[in-house]
Design a protein around this motif. Structure first.
Motif, PDB file in Angstrom:
ATOM      1  N   ILE A   1      34.780  61.260  62.822  1.00 36.66           N
ATOM      2  CA  ILE A   1      34.526  59.822  63.002  1.00 36.66           C
ATOM      3  C   ILE A   1      34.735  58.878  62.684  1.00 36.66           C
ATOM      4  O   ILE A   1      35.895  58.691  62.162  1.00 36.66           O
ATOM      5  CB  ILE A   1      34.831  60.151  65.087  1.00 36.66           C
TER       6      ILE A   1
ATOM      7  N   ASN B   1      41.249  56.419  70.701  1.00 29.92           N
ATOM      8  CA  ASN B   1      41.430  57.230  70.127  1.00 29.92           C
ATOM      9  C   ASN B   1      39.832  58.015  69.916  1.00 29.92           C
ATOM     10  O   ASN B   1      40.076  58.892  69.134  1.00 29.92           O
ATOM     11  CB  ASN B   1      42.528  56.707  68.950  1.00 29.92           C
ATOM     12  N   ALA B   2      39.648  57.502  69.608  1.00 26.18           N
ATOM     13  CA  ALA B   2      37.700  58.084  69.537  1.00 26.18           C
ATOM     14  C   ALA B   2      37.425  59.288  70.145  1.00 26.18           C
ATOM     15  O   ALA B   2      36.816  59.714  69.779  1.00 26.18           O
ATOM     16  CB  ALA B   2      36.691  56.741  69.098  1.00 26.18           C
TER      17      ALA B   2
ATOM     18  N   THR C   1      39.572  62.132  70.378  1.00 28.85           N
ATOM     19  CA  THR C   1      39.274  62.948  68.965  1.00 28.85           C
ATOM     20  C   THR C   1      38.003  63.618  69.780  1.00 28.85           C
ATOM     21  O   THR C   1      37.928  64.490  69.764  1.00 28.85           O
ATOM     22  CB  THR C   1      38.898  62.168  68.054  1.00 28.85           C
TER      23      THR C   1
ATOM     24  N   TYR D   1      41.342  61.998  64.238  1.00 28.50           N
ATOM     25  CA  TYR D   1      41.312  60.770  64.284  1.00 28.50           C
ATOM     26  C   TYR D   1      42.282  59.800  63.431  1.00 28.50           C
ATOM     27  O   TYR D   1      42.811  58.878  63.816  1.00 28.50           O
ATOM     28  CB  TYR D   1      39.583  60.437  63.894  1.00 28.50           C
TER      29      TYR D   1
END
Length: 489
Positions: free
Chosen positions: A390, A425-426, A429, A465
């Motif tokens: 990431i 999102n991070a 992921t 990601y």
């Protein structure tokens, strides 16, 4: 180009430990980066891991190839993930905010800087204490019989005393600071080459020459040879899963990006060449000579004839283990805890707290067999590899190597605040990639994913990601990105 407002950041409660480094503090050259990871290569747990590869039935050629391939991957990852540190002077704890947000950064920060670091610290401390017991026992034989059959949580009195003594050495090095650490690794480097080179020569002579060692084929691996070979590379890299994540804590001291890139690459490749020769010669040579597999390098050292040879070898093992314990574990733990509690903890007080907790993890349980360390490495790799993926994806693909430092240090608004301080999102992921990495430990059919956890984690996270974040980043202009050393980019 706008300048970073250090006064505003300090007024907001940030200590100097988590602010970008000033030009005066950026004094690490190629030599510093060439030597800083020496202890991370030549330390007791790494030798135990190589012994574990032979215990799996791998041949000399397979182990040698796995080590060298792993060294190139490690060097590349350290240089790439250290780029933001050398360009902007950012510590790891703050760099995490770029992709996770100010509050979301606590999740990977705790995984790396607290949980992983503290567990590794305890493991390395116990490994070093074993070497210390051998050294003291040779100089004072009665020491090994102190307390008789008395034990505490599985540790005899001598083992407990050595553990606490080696723990104190680690704490002392913390108080020396990063400047002293750089000088310490420079002194240690030539000693490593002399001692481990000498140990390799000793083992070769013991085995009757280089021929018998090269002819060693092992018992043969069972299962898919390609998967097992990649798993062996993963085992070597997984020991670096944590330092790769927080390498910016060191590259933020670099004179330039070129400096850290050359120093780290050359240092790791050279160190691993020596490590490959020394570890293979010592482990295989001693097995040929003594007729039994010896996976722990300390058991090999204990068989040396001369007291001086034992003393200098054990002392070097202690120093290299001490070096990697501070650089790879205590430094990130200290910075992360200081970042989590900036008004209550400094780097040093955070590091001391982490060291105290490390005693409570009972790390001696991880060295009970030749392969038990692999379980630990795979879990750490599976947890931290997604974080690396990431970080790399956001810095190189999403941000295109541009960071607005003023926005980064503004936790209440700005482009890095995301949704209430979290980049969903991070976090999503990290969870998905982590589950994919570790699920093979519970579902036999998916075990190859677990055996290659680091590769699976970093690749899955990087792709996922990027796919989630890239559509949102289109059209976002990152202008006026304040940097301290733009010429280092």
């Amino acid at each position: 180009m706008s300048q970073f407002n250090r006064k505003d950041a300090m007024a907001a409660g940030y200590s100097n430990d988590v602010l970008p480094t000033t030009a005066e503090d950026r004094n690490w050259g190629v030599g510093n980066f060439f030597t800083v990871w020496m202890g991370s290569v030549h330390n007791i747990p790494n030798y135990i891991a190589i012994g574990g590869l032979f215990a799996l039935g791998m041949s000399v050629g397979q182990v040698f190839a796995a080590i060298l391939i792993a060294s190139l991957v490690i060097a590349a990852m350290l240089v790439l993930n250290g780029h933001a540190g050398s360009k902007y002077g950012l510590p790891f704890a703050m760099l995490l905010r770029l992709s996770y947000g100010p509050k979301g950064a606590m999740i990977p920060g705790v995984l790396r800087g607290v949980i992983s670091a503290i567990m590794w610290f305890g493991f390395q401390t116990y490994a070093g204490s074993q070497a210390l017991s051998i050294l003291i026992g040779k100089l004072w034989p009665t020491y090994l019989t102190l307390g008789g059959d008395w034990s505490l949580l599985g540790l005899s009195l001598p083992a407990l005393l050595s553990f606490l003594l080696f723990w104190l050495f680690n704490v002392a090095l913390i108080y020396g600071g990063m400047g002293f650490l750089g000088k310490f690794t420079n002194i240690l480097s030539p000693l490593v080459y002399i001692v481990f080179g000498g140990m390799a020569i000793w083992a070769i002579n013991l085995a009757g020459g280089i021929g018998p060692i090269l002819a060693y084929t092992g018992s043969g691996v069972e299962g898919n040879k390609i998967v097992i070979f990649i798993a062996a590379i993963t085992a070597v890299i997984a020991a670096w899963a944590a330092p790769i994540v927080n390498v910016s804590d060191f590259t933020k001291l670099a004179k330039s990006t070129k400096t850290q890139a050359i120093g780290q690459t050359a240092g790791l490749v050279v160190a691993y060449l020596l490590f490959a020769v020394a570890s293979i010669a010592i482990i295989v040579g001693s097995e040929i000579a003594f007729g039994t597999p010896i996976w722990n390098v300390l058991d090999v050292v204990a068989r040396f004839d001369g007291t001086f040879a034992i003393a200098i070898s054990v002392l070097t093992l202690c120093l290299t283990t001490l070096s990697v314990n501070v650089t790879g574990n205590i430094v990130p733990a200290g910075y992360q805890l200081a970042s989590l509690f900036p008004k209550k903890l400094t780097f040093k007080s955070g590091a001391i707290l982490a060291a105290i907790i490390g005693i409570l993890t009972m790390p001696w349980k991880l060295m009970e067999s030749a392969t038990s360390v692999f379980t630990f490495l795979n879990i750490v790799g599976g947890i931290l590899a997604p974080v690396t993926g990431i970080m790399l994806a956001h810095y190189f693909i999403i941000s295109k190597k541009k960071i607005d430092l003023n926005a980064l240090y503004d936790a209440k608004k700005g482009r890095y605040h995301y949704k209430k301080g979290f980049n969903v999102n991070a976090i999503v992921t990290t969870i998905i990639a982590g589950v994919i990495c570790l699920i093979g430990n519970f579902i036999p059919f998916l075990k190859p994913l677990y055996d290659m956890s680091w590769f699976v984690g970093i690749i899955t996270a990087f792709i996922l990601y990027t796919l989630l974040e890239l559509p949102q980043s289109k059209g976002t202009l990152i202008a006026k990105s304040p940097t301290l050393n733009e010429e280092n980019s």
